[in-house]
Design an enzyme around this catalytic site. Structure first.
Site, PDB file in Angstrom:
ATOM      1  N   LYS A  81       0.850  -1.187   0.000  1.00 26.07           N
ATOM      2  CA  LYS A  81       0.000   0.000   0.000  1.00 26.07           C
ATOM      3  C   LYS A  81       0.887   1.238   0.000  1.00 26.07           C
ATOM      4  O   LYS A  81       1.932   1.270   0.669  1.00 26.07           O
ATOM      5  CB  LYS A  81      -0.885  -0.034   1.251  1.00 26.07           C
ATOM      6  CG  LYS A  81      -1.900   1.087   1.384  1.00 26.07           C
ATOM      7  CD  LYS A  81      -2.738   0.879   2.648  1.00 26.07           C
ATOM      8  CE  LYS A  81      -3.807   1.936   2.822  1.00 26.07           C
ATOM      9  NZ  LYS A  81      -4.631   1.701   4.040  1.00 26.07           N
ATOM     10  N   SER A 156      -9.607   1.534   3.329  1.00 24.60           N
ATOM     11  CA  SER A 156      -8.826   2.389   2.452  1.00 24.60           C
ATOM     12  C   SER A 156      -7.788   1.634   1.622  1.00 24.60           C
ATOM     13  O   SER A 156      -7.226   2.171   0.675  1.00 24.60           O
ATOM     14  CB  SER A 156      -8.107   3.448   3.294  1.00 24.60           C
ATOM     15  OG  SER A 156      -7.195   2.840   4.192  1.00 24.60           O
ATOM     16  N   SER A 180      -9.699  -1.125   7.392  1.00 23.96           N
ATOM     17  CA  SER A 180      -9.171  -0.862   6.049  1.00 23.96           C
ATOM     18  C   SER A 180      -8.437  -2.027   5.399  1.00 23.96           C
ATOM     19  O   SER A 180      -8.020  -1.927   4.244  1.00 23.96           O
ATOM     20  CB  SER A 180      -8.242   0.361   6.081  1.00 23.96           C
ATOM     21  OG  SER A 180      -8.984   1.533   6.291  1.00 23.96           O
TER      22      SER A 180
END
Length: 488
Positions: A81, A156, A180
């Site tokens: 990420k 997210s 997330s």
């Protein structure tokens, strides 16, 4: 052949490398080719370093040929990420504020992955500064769900979930502040593990809410999630919240016979707002555990159900207000070219660099920390957090783990949820886990009639990841959900 390889588990890829059925260079080229061919439709990557990845793969092949492989993971790509630092690579947090920032160092998890021979492969899209539940809040545009390109992948860490689900990476790292990792894993039909707070170092993780953020894993199987956790877990002197706990061999522990378990089902998690198809799939998974000999017990989490969202969005935004104050246009990050003085520089740089959701949360966090409101909001939210933690502790005197839906709904259409409050409520089943610092995992447990994945959340006791993973794998072994993949 390529499709077969990209959806293999990491355990299977490792075996093929060891048997010399495939080289790391060939494996890396396969993932690169698939990503370049198909990610224009999914948009899970913000960037990737093709020459660097191929060079690392070649080095891994040379080590293996010389009998000097670093271990079973040597030469296997892993994606991260875009909130986790990798030296020499972009670290944008999917924000204009850091659009041109290149990390000068590795996060601790990155160092550990490299030490194991894994190849950091690309920077994955996300909600800006991890603030969102759909990956629509990215400055680089939304990521699509590989199962239905008109729908969100969750957030997210939506890019991480989408990349693994689409076969662009065999596994990935994300961060989980309020769900997330687990929520996008559920919406994309893969395994997502959020470890106990403090088990994995946060050094090199761009902070959103420091008392809630936790790095975790995305994978096709529970075994792969366990293997990756074993690599990245452990105490780190550079992280003051890192816990001094012995890290077991989580993957090896899965081979030991465990169970049956006492499993709790929070009754409040099956009420209003839960999609009927999600409810049916999760209840069927609970019935599986009952038939497998587990004791199923209804439990109650009234505080977590009623107050977790409110407490979370006070605590998280307050910490975000503090953490994001460093982006001032002076030291690094976006710097406004139209500012006329220092004060104007602060205002203009932040106005231009941050997106709407980030601004909304900074303003809310600044408000709850301001003079006259600190006690009324922030201090009270911290007290509620303590009560929620104690509520989970009481429940765990009766149960080994809890079973619930991961998300109240399957993947929704991009742009469908425009109300921020409605978006916040999508984390209703996951946020309490972060407030209490607990581990949680989402595993696929079925599909809707329109072929959208559904996730089962299993919540464990602090630092009991070995048990949590075993409970998850017991379900996974009896079902074939992980063998089903989207057709792009």
């Amino acid at each position: 052949m390529a499709d077969e390889i990209v959806f293999k588990s990491v355990a299977e890829l490792s075996a093929k490398l060891a048997a010399k059925e495939i080289s790391s260079s060939e494996l890396m080229q396969t993932f690169i080719a698939r990503t370049k061919s198909l990610d224009g439709r999914v948009k899970s990557f913000n960037s990737f370093d093709e020459p660097g990845a191929l060079a690392a793969a070649k080095a891994a092949d040379e080590r293996r040929a010389a009998g000097q492989a670093k271990g079973a993971l040597d030469g296997i790509p892993v994606s991260l990420k875009d909130v986790i630092a990798v030296e020499g690579q972009p670290l944008t947090c999917s924000s204009k504020m850091l659009a041109n920032f290149v990390s000068p160092y590795d996060a601790t998890v990155t160092t550990k992955l490299k030490s194991a021979g894994a190849i950091p492969w690309g920077r994955l899209n996300m909600d800006e500064f991890a603030m969102g539940s759909s990956t629509e809040n990215s400055a680089f545009g939304p990521t699509a769900n590989p199962w239905d390109l008109t729908r969100v992948p969750g957030g997210s860490s939506g890019g991480s979930a989408a990349a693994v689900a689409a076969g662009f990476a065999p596994w990935a790292l994300g961060s989980d502040t309020g769900g997330s990792i687990r929520q996008p894993a559920a919406l994309c039909g893969i395994v997502g593990l959020k470890p106990t707070y403090g088990l994995v170092s946060r050094f090199g993780l761009a902070a959103y809410a420091s008392s809630l953020d936790q790095i975790g894993t995305f994978a096709h199987s529970v075994e792969d999630a366990a293997t990756l956790l074993g690599v990245i877990a452990g105490h780190d002197e550079r992280d003051s919240t890192s816990y001094r706990a012995e890290v077991p061999d989580y993957a090896a522990a899965l081979k030991q016979k465990k169970g049956p378990w006492r499993l709790g089902v929070p009754k409040e998690f099956f009420g209003e707002g839960l999609d009927p198809e999600v409810s049916a799939a999760v209840k069927k998974a609970i019935e599986f555990y009952k038939n497998a000999g587990c004791e199923i017990k209804e439990v109650s989490l009234p505080l977590a159900s009623e107050y977790a969202i409110a407490a979370y969005y006070i605590i998280a935004t307050a910490e975000a207000s503090s953490n994001l104050a460093r982006y001032d246009g002076v030291r690094y990050g976006h710097r406004s070219k139209s500012a006329k003085n220092v004060v104007d520089l602060y205002f203009q740089s932040r106005a231009e660099g941050f997106g709407e959701e980030v601004k909304r949360r900074i303003i809310l966090g600044t408000y709850v920390l301001s003079s006259g409101y600190y006690d009324a909001y922030y201090l009270r939210a911290q007290k509620v957090r303590t009560l929620i933690r104690q509520e989970y502790q009481r429940v765990f005197t009766e149960c080994d783990a809890l079973l619930s839906p991961t998300s109240p709904v399957p993947a929704f259409k991009i742009g469908e949820v425009g109300d921020p409050l409605a978006m916040y409520l999508l984390d209703i089943y996951t946020i309490g886990v972060n407030l209490a610092g607990l581990p949680g995992i989402s595993v696929p447990c079925g599909f809707t009639a329109s072929k959208l994945p559904i996730g089962l959340q299993i919540i464990g006791q602090p630092f009991a990841e070995a048990d949590l993973l075993a409970i998850a794998q017991t379900y996974e072994r009896a079902h074939d959900w992980k063998s089903q993949h989207p057709e792009l």
